[in-house]
Write a protein that holds these residues in place. Structure first.
Motif, PDB file in Angstrom:
ATOM      1  N   ARG A  49      10.365  -7.215  22.682  1.00 12.36           N
ATOM      2  CA  ARG A  49      11.538  -6.848  23.480  1.00 12.36           C
ATOM      3  C   ARG A  49      11.684  -7.731  24.718  1.00 12.36           C
ATOM      4  NH1 ARG A  49       8.854  -2.015  22.828  1.00 12.36           N
ATOM      5  NH2 ARG A  49       9.653  -0.614  21.233  1.00 12.36           N
ATOM      6  N   GLN A  83      21.995   4.025  13.297  1.00  3.68           N
ATOM      7  CA  GLN A  83      22.363   2.636  13.572  1.00  3.68           C
ATOM      8  C   GLN A  83      23.821   2.325  13.278  1.00  3.68           C
ATOM      9  OE1 GLN A  83      19.707   0.625  14.964  1.00  3.68           O
ATOM     10  NE2 GLN A  83      19.056   2.766  15.024  1.00  3.68           N
ATOM     11  N   THR A 296      11.048   3.500  23.866  1.00  2.29           N
ATOM     12  CA  THR A 296      12.002   4.269  24.656  1.00  2.29           C
ATOM     13  C   THR A 296      12.870   5.127  23.751  1.00  2.29           C
ATOM     14  OG1 THR A 296      12.071   2.548  26.351  1.00  2.29           O
ATOM     15  CG2 THR A 296      13.892   4.124  26.316  1.00  2.29           C
ATOM     16  N   LYS A 297      12.949   6.411  24.038  1.00  2.00           N
ATOM     17  CA  LYS A 297      13.697   7.409  23.275  1.00  2.00           C
ATOM     18  C   LYS A 297      13.087   7.701  21.911  1.00  2.00           C
ATOM     19  CE  LYS A 297      16.776   9.149  24.715  1.00  2.00           C
ATOM     20  NZ  LYS A 297      16.850  10.308  25.638  1.00  2.00           N
ATOM     21  N   GLY A 301      14.373   3.795  19.368  1.00  2.00           N
ATOM     22  CA  GLY A 301      14.272   2.661  20.286  1.00  2.00           C
ATOM     23  C   GLY A 301      13.277   1.624  19.827  1.00  2.00           C
ATOM     24  N   CYS A 303      11.473  -1.661  18.199  1.00  2.00           N
ATOM     25  CA  CYS A 303      11.835  -3.067  18.374  1.00  2.00           C
ATOM     26  C   CYS A 303      12.480  -3.676  17.132  1.00  2.00           C
ATOM     27  CB  CYS A 303      10.599  -3.883  18.769  1.00  2.00           C
ATOM     28  SG  CYS A 303       9.270  -3.838  17.553  1.00  2.00           S
ATOM     29  N   GLU A 307      20.632  -0.771  17.195  1.00  2.00           N
ATOM     30  CA  GLU A 307      21.452  -0.102  18.198  1.00  2.00           C
ATOM     31  C   GLU A 307      20.670   0.206  19.472  1.00  2.00           C
ATOM     32  OE1 GLU A 307      24.127   0.413  19.934  1.00  2.00           O
ATOM     33  OE2 GLU A 307      25.169   0.895  18.057  1.00  2.00           O
ATOM     34  N   ASN A 308      21.407   0.322  20.574  1.00  2.00           N
ATOM     35  CA  ASN A 308      20.829   0.757  21.836  1.00  2.00           C
ATOM     36  C   ASN A 308      20.182   2.128  21.642  1.00  2.00           C
ATOM     37  OD1 ASN A 308      21.280   2.572  24.394  1.00  2.00           O
ATOM     38  ND2 ASN A 308      21.219   0.483  25.167  1.00  2.00           N
ATOM     39  N   PRO A 309      18.948   2.345  22.136  1.00  2.00           N
ATOM     40  CA  PRO A 309      18.252   3.606  21.852  1.00  2.00           C
ATOM     41  C   PRO A 309      18.955   4.839  22.386  1.00  2.00           C
ATOM     42  CG  PRO A 309      17.072   2.305  23.503  1.00  2.00           C
ATOM     43  CD  PRO A 309      18.119   1.411  22.915  1.00  2.00           C
ATOM     44  N   PHE A 310      19.636   4.732  23.506  1.00  2.00           N
ATOM     45  CA  PHE A 310      20.324   5.890  24.071  1.00  2.00           C
ATOM     46  C   PHE A 310      21.553   6.246  23.232  1.00  2.00           C
ATOM     47  CE2 PHE A 310      17.968   3.830  27.454  1.00  2.00           C
ATOM     48  CZ  PHE A 310      17.303   4.896  28.026  1.00  2.00           C
ATOM     49  N   VAL A 311      22.269   5.228  22.779  1.00  2.00           N
ATOM     50  CA  VAL A 311      23.410   5.463  21.889  1.00  2.00           C
ATOM     51  C   VAL A 311      22.927   6.026  20.564  1.00  2.00           C
ATOM     52  CG1 VAL A 311      25.303   4.360  20.646  1.00  2.00           C
ATOM     53  CG2 VAL A 311      24.774   3.650  22.986  1.00  2.00           C
TER      54      VAL A 311
END
Length: 458
Positions: A49, A83, A296-297, A301, A303, A307-311
């Motif tokens: 990352r 995703q 993360t999340k 999240g 690697c 997609e963005n982990p929060f989304v």
């Protein structure tokens, strides 16, 4: 152990970014290129990352591996479902997987759902495990505990991971349906992180792998878009409920365990290490279960996701609203508790030991502390090690030379020249501020911090 994380040296610039983000100090920069100390690597993907030059990657299996088997089964991680935009039907993704060459699909979320039911219906199975119980779902966290927190190995839940259970059940089901031999059936996981790729080939809790390979979500994402668009009415293939799909984001596993159980859900490697340190020091005693996710999340999240982990976590929460709470029970579909128990105990990995001989180890430790006291403690990374302590350890163990520290070179040059200012041999950021420099800046009306005008122009 053969790790999935590797460095593409043609891209590496030796910038030390990955070295400073590695939680186990497994990376060094020597001769302008990053190198990985394999014995310390936990495949968490933090270096993947952080690398600004995309020089570090996780090597997963190619799809051509499917050709080696007469029948193949895909095990998609529930993180895959998050995703895609506007996704409201998991069956569309599962049906599209069969268009990539898989003969059948068995969801990893199904295995997670069965493990959840086991924890609920058989609380006595974990009665002898010291509190707090630590989840066994994240292979990167398990490897971290083996290396840095061996005292906590006994706290880990004595169950295999959802993907391992799903692989065992998927192979059994395929044998029953096809009549083929188990070795003629290929079972492949579709995973969100490098740690799961490594775990597929070198499981830490099993004597032999139960998977035949692992594909990354990144590699299959674009390949799935076309087949998904061509499907008008997907076949009803999903058998997992909310309880299993929740495992994809941090807190999902803990939230569906027994009612009244006090749990803690932590994501991100820095926070995970802080919690493990607190458990080791007996500063967390009022918690029954701890869910730790290196990413993360959680798995969303990883690697190897897109997609963005929060989304992704938001999408998954919306998606599971239309799913049943759970499907099937452990006693009906598995029955034998021995099937989910590891057949190889996790053991301490003594990769941080200085020497097997206690006396020699103490001598090396004293030499490391003595050298570290002579270093500036700036954590600049110029020596190619992530900290002054790591550099001192490298010198004592023969992995580096004392002259690799630029401050040691400065002292040596001053000794040789006699009259020269030692700061002349340092890069500008490390030079000490001199009285003459301050006087010049004051005379010019400039600020030492910004090297710009001391006051903004009128």
């Amino acid at each position: 152990m053969e790790h999935s994380v590797s460095i593409e040296y043609a891209r590496c610039r030796g910038c030390t970014t990955c070295m400073k983000t590695c939680p186990t100090q497994a990376i060094r920069v020597r001769r302008g290129k990053a190198t990985i100390l394999d014995e310390r690597c936990i495949d968490c993907g933090a270096c993947i990352r952080s690398c600004p030059h995309k020089a570090i990657k996780a090597v997963s299996d190619p799809l051509t591996c499917l050709e080696e088997f007469q029948y193949t089964v895909a095990l998609p991680d529930p993180a895959l479902y998050s995703q895609f935009q506007n996704m409201d039907n998991i069956d569309r993704i599962l049906d599209a997987l069969t268009g990539l060459g898989f003969d059948a699909v068995y969801e990893t979320a199904k295995g997670a759902s069965l493990l959840t039911d086991y924890a609920r219906s058989h609380p006595e199975a974990l009665r002898d495990v010291p509190r707090p119980i630590i989840s066994s779902a994240c292979p990167a966290v398990l490897r971290l505990i083996q290396i840095r927190f061996p005292q906590l190995i006994g706290h880990i839940a004595a169950t295999i991971s959802p993907v391992e259970l799903s692989a065992i059940l998927a192979r059994q089901k395929a044998v029953e349906e096809t009549g083929l031999l188990p070795e003629q059936i290929g079972v492949f996981a579709i995973v969100p992180c490098s740690a799961q790729v490594t775990e597929a080939h070198s499981p830490g809790d099993l004597q032999a792998p139960v998977l035949d390979g692992a594909f990354s979500i990144q590699d299959l994402y674009l390949k799935l878009l076309g087949p998904m668009k061509r499907i008008d009415a997907p076949r009803p293939l999903s058998t997992a409920g909310r309880a299993g799909v929740r495992w994809a984001f941090c807190g999902g596993e803990a939230s569906v365990r027994g009612s009244g159980e006090r749990f803690l859900a932590v994501d991100g490697m820095d926070s995970v290490i802080q919690v493990l340190e607190a458990i080791e020091d007996d500063r967390i005693t009022d918690v029954d279960f701890v869910e730790l996710s290196a990413c993360t999340k959680g798995c969303v999240g990883g690697c190897l996701t897109v997609e963005n982990p929060f989304v992704a976590a938001m999408r998954l929460r919306h998606l599971i609203d239309g799913l049943p709470a759970s499907t099937g029970s452990f006693d009906d579909e598995v029955g034998d508790p021995a099937l989910i128990q590891p057949d190889k105990p996790l053991e301490f990995s003594p990769v941080l030991l200085l020497d097997e001989d206690r006396r020699a180890a103490m001598e090396k430790m004293a030499a490391i502390h003595d050298l570290e006291r002579q270093l500036p403690g700036l954590l600049c990374g110029s020596c190619g090690a992530p900290s002054c302590h790591a550099f001192a350890e490298d010198v004592v163990l023969g992995r580096a030379d004392r002259s690799d520290c630029i401050f040691q070179v400065r002292a040596r040059m001053q000794e040789i020249t006699g009259d020269g200012d030692p700061d002349d041999y340092l890069p500008t950021p490390f030079r000490k501020r001199r009285t003459s420099d301050k006087a010049v800046h004051v005379a010019r009306g400039t600020n030492l911090r910004s090297n710009g005008p001391k006051y903004p122009p009128a």
